[in-house]
Design an enzyme around this catalytic site. Structure first.
Site, PDB file in Angstrom:
ATOM      1  N   HIS A  81       6.302   3.121   4.514  1.00  0.00           N
ATOM      2  CA  HIS A  81       7.601   3.751   4.820  1.00  0.00           C
ATOM      3  C   HIS A  81       7.583   5.250   4.491  1.00  0.00           C
ATOM      4  O   HIS A  81       6.594   5.773   4.001  1.00  0.00           O
ATOM      5  CB  HIS A  81       8.745   3.020   4.129  1.00  0.00           C
ATOM      6  CG  HIS A  81       8.648   1.532   4.304  1.00  0.00           C
ATOM      7  ND1 HIS A  81       9.072   0.898   5.438  1.00  0.00           N
ATOM      8  CD2 HIS A  81       8.107   0.588   3.508  1.00  0.00           C
ATOM      9  CE1 HIS A  81       8.808  -0.406   5.322  1.00  0.00           C
ATOM     10  NE2 HIS A  81       8.218  -0.620   4.167  1.00  0.00           N
TER      11      HIS A  81
ATOM     12  N   GLU B 220      11.984   1.910  -1.678  1.00  0.00           N
ATOM     13  CA  GLU B 220      10.575   1.541  -1.480  1.00  0.00           C
ATOM     14  C   GLU B 220       9.707   2.739  -1.152  1.00  0.00           C
ATOM     15  O   GLU B 220       8.618   2.890  -1.699  1.00  0.00           O
ATOM     16  CB  GLU B 220      10.479   0.482  -0.368  1.00  0.00           C
ATOM     17  CG  GLU B 220       9.048  -0.011  -0.142  1.00  0.00           C
ATOM     18  CD  GLU B 220       8.933  -1.064   0.953  1.00  0.00           C
ATOM     19  OE1 GLU B 220       9.954  -1.360   1.605  1.00  0.00           O
ATOM     20  OE2 GLU B 220       7.812  -1.567   1.148  1.00  0.00           O
TER      21      GLU B 220
ATOM     22  N   HIS C  18       3.131  -1.608  -0.391  1.00  0.00           N
ATOM     23  CA  HIS C  18       4.548  -1.896  -0.132  1.00  0.00           C
ATOM     24  C   HIS C  18       5.204  -2.534  -1.350  1.00  0.00           C
ATOM     25  O   HIS C  18       4.523  -3.035  -2.247  1.00  0.00           O
ATOM     26  CB  HIS C  18       4.692  -2.853   1.058  1.00  0.00           C
ATOM     27  CG  HIS C  18       4.440  -2.189   2.372  1.00  0.00           C
ATOM     28  ND1 HIS C  18       5.437  -1.807   3.224  1.00  0.00           N
ATOM     29  CD2 HIS C  18       3.269  -1.797   2.945  1.00  0.00           C
ATOM     30  CE1 HIS C  18       4.910  -1.217   4.285  1.00  0.00           C
ATOM     31  NE2 HIS C  18       3.591  -1.199   4.138  1.00  0.00           N
TER      32      HIS C  18
ATOM     33  N   GLU D 256       2.037  -6.223  -1.553  1.00  0.00           N
ATOM     34  CA  GLU D 256       3.492  -6.209  -1.799  1.00  0.00           C
ATOM     35  C   GLU D 256       3.681  -6.355  -3.307  1.00  0.00           C
ATOM     36  O   GLU D 256       3.529  -7.447  -3.865  1.00  0.00           O
ATOM     37  CB  GLU D 256       4.173  -7.371  -1.067  1.00  0.00           C
ATOM     38  CG  GLU D 256       4.145  -7.281   0.460  1.00  0.00           C
ATOM     39  CD  GLU D 256       5.289  -6.430   1.048  1.00  0.00           C
ATOM     40  OE1 GLU D 256       6.061  -5.825   0.265  1.00  0.00           O
ATOM     41  OE2 GLU D 256       5.391  -6.384   2.284  1.00  0.00           O
TER      42      GLU D 256
HETATM   43 ZN   LIG Z   1       7.507  -2.244   3.078  1.00  0.00          ZN
END
Ligand SMILES: [Zn+2]
Length: 189
Positions: free
Chosen positions: A9, A23, A82, A147
């Site tokens: 992102h 994030e 992420h 993640e």
């Molecule tokens: Zn993400």
């Protein structure tokens, strides 16, 4: 050895937002810490962040441009960082296909990161496969997506807000890459 790190992102795409955390900021911080920690390693570590060049980069840019750039640069390994959301807790990792080189690298990296996270009681959600994640589909080199906890879970968010935890996580990602990719210290040691 050329390693591309993709902080998930950026720009107009904040990624997941909860508990006062965003994030895109967390992934940016972690990516830069990992790069710093690999400074003495014999590898070219490149962070590719479309929003650094274009503050208005869209979610599409943030997914499509890092793999394209990594392919253009002939990178040997691609790591996408992420933070999760949507009701859960803990760590998980993704590669495109089972038994691939990426899968073997991921297994070592995942193990190393979990050694750290289990001290904080963060559950291991597993080593997963996905054909739907753009960065894994588009990259021509082994690619892994991690993640690192859930931004919308109280325990995970409390940890993610702590710079000491983030620094330790970056340490473990960097060390995991050294082990998984067989990186040597500059000068050949
Ligand atoms: Zn993400």
């Amino acid at each position: 050895m050329r390693i591309v790190i993709d902080p998930g992102h950026g720009g107009k795409d904040p990624g997941a937002v909860a508990n006062g955390l965003t994030e895109k900021r967390l992934t940016w911080d972690i990516a830069n810490l990992v790069k710093q920690k690999l400074a003495n390693v014999d590898a070219d570590v490149i962070i590719i962040q479309p929003s650094a060049k274009n503050p208005n980069s869209t979610a599409k840019d943030e997914v499509n441009l890092p793999p394209q750039e990594a392919n253009r640069l002939g990178a040997d390994f691609f790591l996408s960082i992420h933070i999760n959301a949507g009701g859960g807790t803990g760590f998980e990792s993704f590669v495109y296909s089972k038994g691939s080189k990426a899968d073997r690298i991921r297994n070592k990296l995942h193990h190393q990161i979990m050694q750290y996270l289990k001290k904080y009681n963060l559950p291991d959600r597993g080593k997963k496969y996905s054909q739907w994640l753009g960065v894994l589909r588009m990259t021509k080199m082994p690619a892994v997506l991690i993640e690192c906890g859930f931004i919308d879970h109280p325990n995970d968010a409390r940890l993610l807000a702590d710079p000491k935890f983030i620094n330790g996580l970056a340490n473990e990602i960097a060390y995991g890459l050294i082990v998984a990719l067989g990186l040597k210290t500059k000068g050949g040691k």
